[in-house]
Scaffold this motif. Structure first.
Motif, mmCIF file in Angstrom:
data_model
loop_
_atom_site.group_PDB
_atom_site.id
_atom_site.type_symbol
_atom_site.label_atom_id
_atom_site.label_comp_id
_atom_site.label_asym_id
_atom_site.label_seq_id
_atom_site.Cartn_x
_atom_site.Cartn_y
_atom_site.Cartn_z
ATOM 1 N N LEU A 7 0.847 -1.187 0.000
ATOM 2 C CA LEU A 7 0.000 0.000 0.000
ATOM 3 C C LEU A 7 0.882 1.235 0.000
ATOM 4 C CD1 LEU A 7 -2.733 1.477 0.382
ATOM 5 C CD2 LEU A 7 -2.473 1.094 2.848
ATOM 6 N N PHE A 26 -9.117 0.514 3.252
ATOM 7 C CA PHE A 26 -8.601 -0.705 2.642
ATOM 8 C C PHE A 26 -7.839 -1.541 3.673
ATOM 9 C CE2 PHE A 26 -4.934 -2.921 0.898
ATOM 10 C CZ PHE A 26 -5.518 -3.752 -0.041
ATOM 11 N N GLU A 27 -6.954 -0.885 4.416
ATOM 12 C CA GLU A 27 -6.124 -1.618 5.371
ATOM 13 C C GLU A 27 -6.979 -2.235 6.476
ATOM 14 O OE1 GLU A 27 -1.648 -1.075 7.186
ATOM 15 O OE2 GLU A 27 -2.785 0.701 6.580
ATOM 16 N N LYS A 29 -10.148 -3.093 6.259
ATOM 17 C CA LYS A 29 -10.968 -4.165 5.679
ATOM 18 C C LYS A 29 -10.171 -5.452 5.512
ATOM 19 C CE LYS A 29 -14.837 -5.647 3.873
ATOM 20 N NZ LYS A 29 -16.072 -5.740 4.668
ATOM 21 N N THR A 30 -8.880 -5.345 5.229
ATOM 22 C CA THR A 30 -8.063 -6.551 5.015
ATOM 23 C C THR A 30 -7.800 -7.316 6.299
ATOM 24 O OG1 THR A 30 -5.981 -5.306 5.241
ATOM 25 C CG2 THR A 30 -6.892 -5.543 3.014
ATOM 26 N N VAL A 90 -1.330 -1.365 -4.184
ATOM 27 C CA VAL A 90 -2.446 -0.458 -3.945
ATOM 28 C C VAL A 90 -1.889 0.958 -3.845
ATOM 29 C CG1 VAL A 90 -4.403 0.097 -2.468
ATOM 30 C CG2 VAL A 90 -3.646 -2.285 -2.691
ATOM 31 N N LEU A 137 -6.663 3.915 -5.722
ATOM 32 C CA LEU A 137 -7.684 4.579 -4.907
ATOM 33 C C LEU A 137 -7.516 6.073 -5.137
ATOM 34 C CD1 LEU A 137 -7.189 2.530 -1.606
ATOM 35 C CD2 LEU A 137 -8.685 1.993 -3.556
ATOM 36 N N ILE A 194 -14.225 -0.601 -2.407
ATOM 37 C CA ILE A 194 -13.031 -1.177 -1.781
ATOM 38 C C ILE A 194 -13.378 -2.495 -1.104
ATOM 39 C CG2 ILE A 194 -11.339 -0.856 0.064
ATOM 40 C CD1 ILE A 194 -11.423 2.171 -0.632
ATOM 41 N N ASP A 195 -14.503 -2.522 -0.394
ATOM 42 C CA ASP A 195 -14.940 -3.755 0.273
ATOM 43 C C ASP A 195 -15.056 -4.905 -0.731
ATOM 44 O OD1 ASP A 195 -15.088 -2.246 2.571
ATOM 45 O OD2 ASP A 195 -17.289 -2.149 2.603
ATOM 46 N N VAL A 198 -11.540 -6.061 -1.889
ATOM 47 C CA VAL A 198 -10.832 -6.832 -0.877
ATOM 48 C C VAL A 198 -11.332 -8.276 -0.863
ATOM 49 C CG1 VAL A 198 -10.461 -7.105 1.607
ATOM 50 C CG2 VAL A 198 -10.227 -4.850 0.552
#
Length: 201
Positions: A7, A26-27, A29-30, A90, A137, A194-195, A198
């Motif tokens: 990222l 993003f981070e 969600k991962t 990313v 993004l 983004i969800d 992922v």
């Protein structure tokens, strides 16, 4: 199977940056997935503009570099190692004066290296990082996607393509400076996109 994501953030606004908000989402969600994220903030850890001395260090065989050249080459070598170790790149990118931040350009200048991430052939350049995936993004104060003013997206895709990364998804969060309602709606839509991405990692 663990996915390794690199990222790269590039907002000069720190935690107030909307592109960093996308990166943070993003981070976060991962965390519920088998994804290991390496975060490279090219503002907090800024690189100088590329100069002839550093370029010369790359072009000197490693066993012939002096101490200064070894230190200069180490900047690029570290970034290349991070990129090579990743499955997905990313890029969280604000739009500054219709382009990418100069800090992000300095990062690209270190990873776009002939003989390392691409090579020249009689048929033109050939990327050497095929098989990787990229997610952009993109946070913008106005609305530019799909217009002639969006020179940023083609530029990013071209640089990624030079390295052989052609599997590129773009998440736009636009109109962020066009009122609270527009901002909130754009961020909500971007977070949902983004969800979904992922889930595919």
């Amino acid at each position: 199977m663990t996915t390794r994501a690199l990222l790269v953030t590039s907002s000069i606004l720190g935690e107030n940056g909307q592109s960093n908000a996308l990166a943070n989402h993003f981070e976060t969600k991962t965390e519920a997935h088998d994804v290991v994220v390496t975060h490279r903030d090219v503002v907090a850890n800024a690189l100088p503009h590329l100069a002839i001395e550093e370029l010369g260090a790359w072009q000197t065989p490693a066993n012939e570099r002096n101490a200064d050249q070894q230190a200069l080459a180490a900047h690029s070598d570290e970034l290349l190692a991070e990129l090579r170790a990743s499955d997905v790149l990313v890029l969280a990118v604000p739009l500054y004066n219709l382009g990418i931040p100069s800090q992000l350009k300095a990062w690209f200048d270190r990873v776009l290296r002939a003989g390392e991430t691409f090579r020249y052939t009689e048929n033109g350049p050939q990327g050497l990082l095929e098989g990787k995936r990229a997610i952009i993004l993109a946070a913008r104060g106005g609305q530019y996607a799909g217009t002639e003013l969006d020179s940023q997206t083609p530029h990013l895709k071209a640089m990624l393509g030079l390295m052989g990364i052609s599997d590129v998804d773009v998440v736009f969060a636009e109109g962020l400076n066009m009122g609270d309602a527009q901002r909130d709606a754009a961020l909500k839509e971007a977070f949902q996109a983004i969800d979904q991405l992922v889930e595919t990692l």
